[in-house]
Scaffold this motif. Structure first.
Motif, PDB file in Angstrom:
ATOM      1  N   ASP A 266      13.530  42.543 -26.032  1.00  0.00           N
ATOM      2  CA  ASP A 266      13.355  42.090 -24.467  1.00  0.00           C
ATOM      3  C   ASP A 266      13.502  40.395 -23.747  1.00  0.00           C
ATOM      4  O   ASP A 266      13.460  40.177 -23.508  1.00  0.00           O
ATOM      5  N   VAL A 267      13.722  39.759 -24.945  1.00  0.00           N
ATOM      6  CA  VAL A 267      13.623  38.164 -24.687  1.00  0.00           C
ATOM      7  C   VAL A 267      14.801  38.058 -24.736  1.00  0.00           C
ATOM      8  O   VAL A 267      15.109  36.980 -23.693  1.00  0.00           O
ATOM      9  N   PHE A 268      15.853  38.866 -24.794  1.00  0.00           N
ATOM     10  CA  PHE A 268      17.188  38.414 -25.124  1.00  0.00           C
ATOM     11  C   PHE A 268      17.469  38.645 -23.381  1.00  0.00           C
ATOM     12  O   PHE A 268      17.923  38.334 -22.676  1.00  0.00           O
ATOM     13  N   PHE A 269      17.053  40.258 -23.315  1.00  0.00           N
ATOM     14  CA  PHE A 269      17.112  40.162 -21.220  1.00  0.00           C
ATOM     15  C   PHE A 269      16.887  39.427 -20.298  1.00  0.00           C
ATOM     16  O   PHE A 269      17.308  39.784 -19.189  1.00  0.00           O
ATOM     17  N   VAL A 270      15.683  38.793 -21.233  1.00  0.00           N
ATOM     18  CA  VAL A 270      15.405  38.224 -20.053  1.00  0.00           C
ATOM     19  C   VAL A 270      16.156  37.139 -19.849  1.00  0.00           C
ATOM     20  O   VAL A 270      16.628  36.348 -18.507  1.00  0.00           O
ATOM     21  N   ILE A 271      16.576  36.208 -21.075  1.00  0.00           N
ATOM     22  CA  ILE A 271      17.410  35.286 -21.549  1.00  0.00           C
ATOM     23  C   ILE A 271      18.730  35.794 -21.125  1.00  0.00           C
ATOM     24  O   ILE A 271      19.723  34.276 -19.550  1.00  0.00           O
ATOM     25  N   SER A 272      19.305  36.751 -20.193  1.00  0.00           N
ATOM     26  CA  SER A 272      20.633  37.211 -20.247  1.00  0.00           C
ATOM     27  C   SER A 272      20.561  36.636 -18.838  1.00  0.00           C
ATOM     28  O   SER A 272      21.507  36.659 -18.067  1.00  0.00           O
ATOM     29  N   GLY A 273      19.637  37.427 -17.770  1.00  0.00           N
ATOM     30  CA  GLY A 273      19.226  37.929 -16.393  1.00  0.00           C
ATOM     31  C   GLY A 273      19.331  36.237 -15.973  1.00  0.00           C
ATOM     32  O   GLY A 273      20.000  35.997 -14.679  1.00  0.00           O
ATOM     33  N   PHE A 274      18.823  35.484 -16.519  1.00  0.00           N
ATOM     34  CA  PHE A 274      18.609  34.166 -15.949  1.00  0.00           C
ATOM     35  C   PHE A 274      20.351  33.479 -16.095  1.00  0.00           C
ATOM     36  O   PHE A 274      20.587  32.666 -15.315  1.00  0.00           O
ATOM     37  N   TYR A 275      21.236  33.288 -17.096  1.00  0.00           N
ATOM     38  CA  TYR A 275      22.151  32.990 -17.633  1.00  0.00           C
ATOM     39  C   TYR A 275      23.344  33.743 -17.109  1.00  0.00           C
ATOM     40  O   TYR A 275      24.076  33.147 -16.641  1.00  0.00           O
ATOM     41  N   THR A 276      22.966  34.611 -17.010  1.00  0.00           N
ATOM     42  CA  THR A 276      23.626  35.998 -15.835  1.00  0.00           C
ATOM     43  C   THR A 276      23.842  35.082 -14.479  1.00  0.00           C
ATOM     44  O   THR A 276      25.831  35.228 -13.474  1.00  0.00           O
ATOM     45  N   ILE A 277      23.162  34.908 -13.531  1.00  0.00           N
ATOM     46  CA  ILE A 277      22.979  34.691 -12.279  1.00  0.00           C
ATOM     47  C   ILE A 277      23.454  33.204 -12.190  1.00  0.00           C
ATOM     48  O   ILE A 277      24.631  32.914 -11.139  1.00  0.00           O
ATOM     49  N   LYS A 278      22.668  32.284 -13.639  1.00  0.00           N
ATOM     50  CA  LYS A 278      23.765  31.166 -13.746  1.00  0.00           C
ATOM     51  C   LYS A 278      25.433  31.184 -13.200  1.00  0.00           C
ATOM     52  O   LYS A 278      25.882  29.953 -12.405  1.00  0.00           O
ATOM     53  N   SER A 279      25.975  32.147 -14.775  1.00  0.00           N
ATOM     54  CA  SER A 279      27.191  32.212 -15.051  1.00  0.00           C
ATOM     55  C   SER A 279      28.238  32.574 -13.068  1.00  0.00           C
ATOM     56  O   SER A 279      29.239  31.936 -12.614  1.00  0.00           O
ATOM     57  N   ILE A 280      27.780  34.153 -12.741  1.00  0.00           N
ATOM     58  CA  ILE A 280      28.498  33.803 -11.650  1.00  0.00           C
ATOM     59  C   ILE A 280      27.975  33.440 -10.377  1.00  0.00           C
ATOM     60  O   ILE A 280      29.116  33.797  -9.704  1.00  0.00           O
TER      61      ILE A 280
ATOM     62  N   ARG B 147      35.929  38.145 -16.666  1.00  0.00           N
ATOM     63  CA  ARG B 147      36.779  38.068 -18.065  1.00  0.00           C
ATOM     64  C   ARG B 147      36.480  37.454 -18.716  1.00  0.00           C
ATOM     65  O   ARG B 147      36.226  37.471 -19.715  1.00  0.00           O
ATOM     66  N   HIS B 148      35.117  35.981 -19.026  1.00  0.00           N
ATOM     67  CA  HIS B 148      34.158  35.318 -19.388  1.00  0.00           C
ATOM     68  C   HIS B 148      33.002  36.124 -19.995  1.00  0.00           C
ATOM     69  O   HIS B 148      33.056  36.637 -20.861  1.00  0.00           O
TER      70      HIS B 148
ATOM     71  N   PHE C 257      27.190  45.589 -12.026  1.00  0.00           N
ATOM     72  CA  PHE C 257      25.991  45.476 -11.360  1.00  0.00           C
ATOM     73  C   PHE C 257      26.205  43.937  -9.987  1.00  0.00           C
ATOM     74  O   PHE C 257      25.980  44.106  -9.113  1.00  0.00           O
ATOM     75  N   ILE C 258      26.563  43.128 -11.187  1.00  0.00           N
ATOM     76  CA  ILE C 258      26.551  41.574 -10.117  1.00  0.00           C
ATOM     77  C   ILE C 258      27.528  41.195 -10.140  1.00  0.00           C
ATOM     78  O   ILE C 258      27.916  40.804  -8.782  1.00  0.00           O
ATOM     79  N   PHE C 259      28.638  42.134 -10.860  1.00  0.00           N
ATOM     80  CA  PHE C 259      30.131  41.797  -9.980  1.00  0.00           C
ATOM     81  C   PHE C 259      30.073  42.148  -9.105  1.00  0.00           C
ATOM     82  O   PHE C 259      30.973  42.095  -7.658  1.00  0.00           O
ATOM     83  N   LEU C 260      29.900  43.756  -8.314  1.00  0.00           N
ATOM     84  CA  LEU C 260      29.974  44.480  -7.721  1.00  0.00           C
ATOM     85  C   LEU C 260      29.281  44.039  -6.105  1.00  0.00           C
ATOM     86  O   LEU C 260      30.053  44.001  -5.217  1.00  0.00           O
ATOM     87  N   SER C 261      28.103  43.494  -6.613  1.00  0.00           N
ATOM     88  CA  SER C 261      27.288  42.974  -6.070  1.00  0.00           C
ATOM     89  C   SER C 261      28.042  41.549  -4.984  1.00  0.00           C
ATOM     90  O   SER C 261      28.396  41.428  -3.902  1.00  0.00           O
ATOM     91  N   SER C 262      28.632  40.407  -5.791  1.00  0.00           N
ATOM     92  CA  SER C 262      29.305  39.457  -5.301  1.00  0.00           C
ATOM     93  C   SER C 262      30.314  40.050  -5.269  1.00  0.00           C
ATOM     94  O   SER C 262      30.560  39.568  -3.944  1.00  0.00           O
ATOM     95  N   ILE C 263      31.250  40.936  -4.806  1.00  0.00           N
ATOM     96  CA  ILE C 263      33.208  41.547  -4.594  1.00  0.00           C
ATOM     97  C   ILE C 263      32.162  42.425  -3.085  1.00  0.00           C
ATOM     98  O   ILE C 263      32.459  42.208  -2.488  1.00  0.00           O
ATOM     99  N   ILE C 264      31.523  43.133  -2.997  1.00  0.00           N
ATOM    100  CA  ILE C 264      31.058  43.865  -1.892  1.00  0.00           C
ATOM    101  C   ILE C 264      30.000  43.311  -0.710  1.00  0.00           C
ATOM    102  O   ILE C 264      31.038  42.713   0.241  1.00  0.00           O
ATOM    103  N   PHE C 265      29.000  42.436  -1.428  1.00  0.00           N
ATOM    104  CA  PHE C 265      27.808  41.617  -0.584  1.00  0.00           C
ATOM    105  C   PHE C 265      28.373  40.015  -0.478  1.00  0.00           C
ATOM    106  O   PHE C 265      27.582  40.023   0.374  1.00  0.00           O
ATOM    107  N   LYS C 266      29.064  39.455  -1.194  1.00  0.00           N
ATOM    108  CA  LYS C 266      29.628  38.081  -1.065  1.00  0.00           C
ATOM    109  C   LYS C 266      28.646  37.909  -1.631  1.00  0.00           C
ATOM    110  O   LYS C 266      28.150  36.449  -1.491  1.00  0.00           O
ATOM    111  N   SER C 267      27.346  37.948  -2.301  1.00  0.00           N
ATOM    112  CA  SER C 267      26.242  37.463  -2.709  1.00  0.00           C
ATOM    113  C   SER C 267      25.782  38.382  -3.693  1.00  0.00           C
ATOM    114  O   SER C 267      25.659  39.197  -4.379  1.00  0.00           O
ATOM    115  N   VAL C 268      24.034  37.575  -4.420  1.00  0.00           N
ATOM    116  CA  VAL C 268      23.618  38.023  -5.770  1.00  0.00           C
ATOM    117  C   VAL C 268      22.068  37.731  -6.231  1.00  0.00           C
ATOM    118  O   VAL C 268      21.920  38.528  -6.878  1.00  0.00           O
ATOM    119  N   LYS C 269      22.005  38.504  -4.049  1.00  0.00           N
ATOM    120  CA  LYS C 269      20.634  38.809  -3.937  1.00  0.00           C
ATOM    121  C   LYS C 269      19.759  39.465  -5.006  1.00  0.00           C
ATOM    122  O   LYS C 269      21.281  40.439  -4.798  1.00  0.00           O
TER     123      LYS C 269
END
Length: 320
Positions: free
Chosen positions: A52-66, A76-77, A150-162
């Protein structure tokens, strides 16, 4: 808003992967179950909260990455980081299952192609009494990969990751999971743990400043929740443990992100976390099955994980 990958978080990822190893080793030693009335066994049982702690870390760094990459570059990364090693381990498990089906009591090996294909493409499934994927720890990667989608589709369709747009993609894709009868997968509190990490990234400066101003209070709060989980069968702790581990994940992240540990050993330990997570259960189970002392299983795991690092670096050279 840009944050460099803090090597203290790499150390945290390594420690979390080791805690997962301890959890599964204890699970085997205690007869594939936990006596929750035993304080000693209950401590090892709680180590499952590491994911569960991994999931929180992933949420943080996934947004940073995108936010610092184009959508397809981001995908790809993520693909290079997760897919190749995971696929190799899944194939290895499938080969063993074909030649030694007695080692996999609940796995219908006659469906091995379906099991393997759904596993490596991160599609949740259940066949008879066998709950996929073929590599049992891969269930967490199912959540990781679909979160990336979900992140990828949001960035493609809405041009945003809100968060609103990500949730829109999430709700649209719920139809797919309902169709394949995996409602439990999509309607799971785990998704909110990713959201906690995302929110932490977006409000990091404010939250981190608040944390550092009131360190004693937040450290006490962290210890209180951990103590409550470990020693009290209070309903608020027992019935909401996954939410609590998400909250714990935020606090632990803030503790480690302020440690500023930076050296080559920490970097290597961080690189080891994923191979350890992937390889540990097959190795531990093999040593358990053949009555070999778990110490040698640990030595084997370290060696194979170091080999995994070298292989991952070569994969990165090819794909990135």
């Amino acid at each position: 808003m840009v944050y460099n990958k803090n090597l203290s978080i790499e150390l945290l990822r390594f420690l979390l992967s080791v805690f997962v190893v301890f959890h599964h080793q204890a699970w085997l030693v205690f007869g594939k179950t936990f006596d929750l009335d035993s304080g000693f066994q209950y401590a090892f049982y709680l180590f499952q909260g590491s994911v569960d702690v991994f999931f929180v870390i992933s949420g943080f760094y996934t947004i940073k990455s995108i936010l610092n990459k184009k959508p397809f570059e981001f995908l790809r990364h993520r693909f290079a980081r997760i897919f190749p090693l995971y696929t190799l381990v899944c194939i290895a498990v499938a080969v063993v299952a074909i030649y030694k089906p007695s080692l996999f009591n609940s796995m219908p090996t006659e469906n091995i192609i379906e099991i393997l294909s759904k596993s490596i493409f991160f599609i949740p499934f259940k066949i008879d009494s066998f709950q996929g994927p073929i590599l049992s720890v891969g269930w967490t990667l199912n959540y990781e990969v679909w979160f990336y989608i979900f992140i990828f589709l949001s960035s493609i369709i809405f041009k945003s990751v809100k968060i609103l747009y990500i949730f829109t993609c999430y709700f649209v894709l719920t139809l797919f999971f309902i169709f394949i009868k995996q409602e439990k997968f999509i309607f799971n509190f785990i998704w909110l743990e990713f959201i906690m990490g995302m929110f932490l990234y977006q409000k990091f400066e404010f939250i981190n400043t608040l944390f550092n101003r009131h360190k004693i209070f937040f450290h006490f709060m962290l210890l209180f929740v951990l103590f409550g989980l470990a020693f009290f069968e209070v309903e608020i702790f027992v019935s909401n443990w996954r939410f609590l581990f998400g909250f714990i994940g935020v606090l632990i992240f803030l503790v480690f992100v302020n440690l500023n540990v930076a050296n080559s050993i920490t970097k290597i330990l961080g690189e080891m976390s994923y191979p350890i997570y992937l390889f540990h259960l097959p190795i531990l189970y093999a040593f358990y099955r053949f009555n070999i002392i778990f110490f040698w299983g640990g030595v084997t795991l370290v060696i194979i994980s170091l080999c995994g690092i070298l292989l991952q670096r070569e994969i990165n050279k090819i794909l990135l």
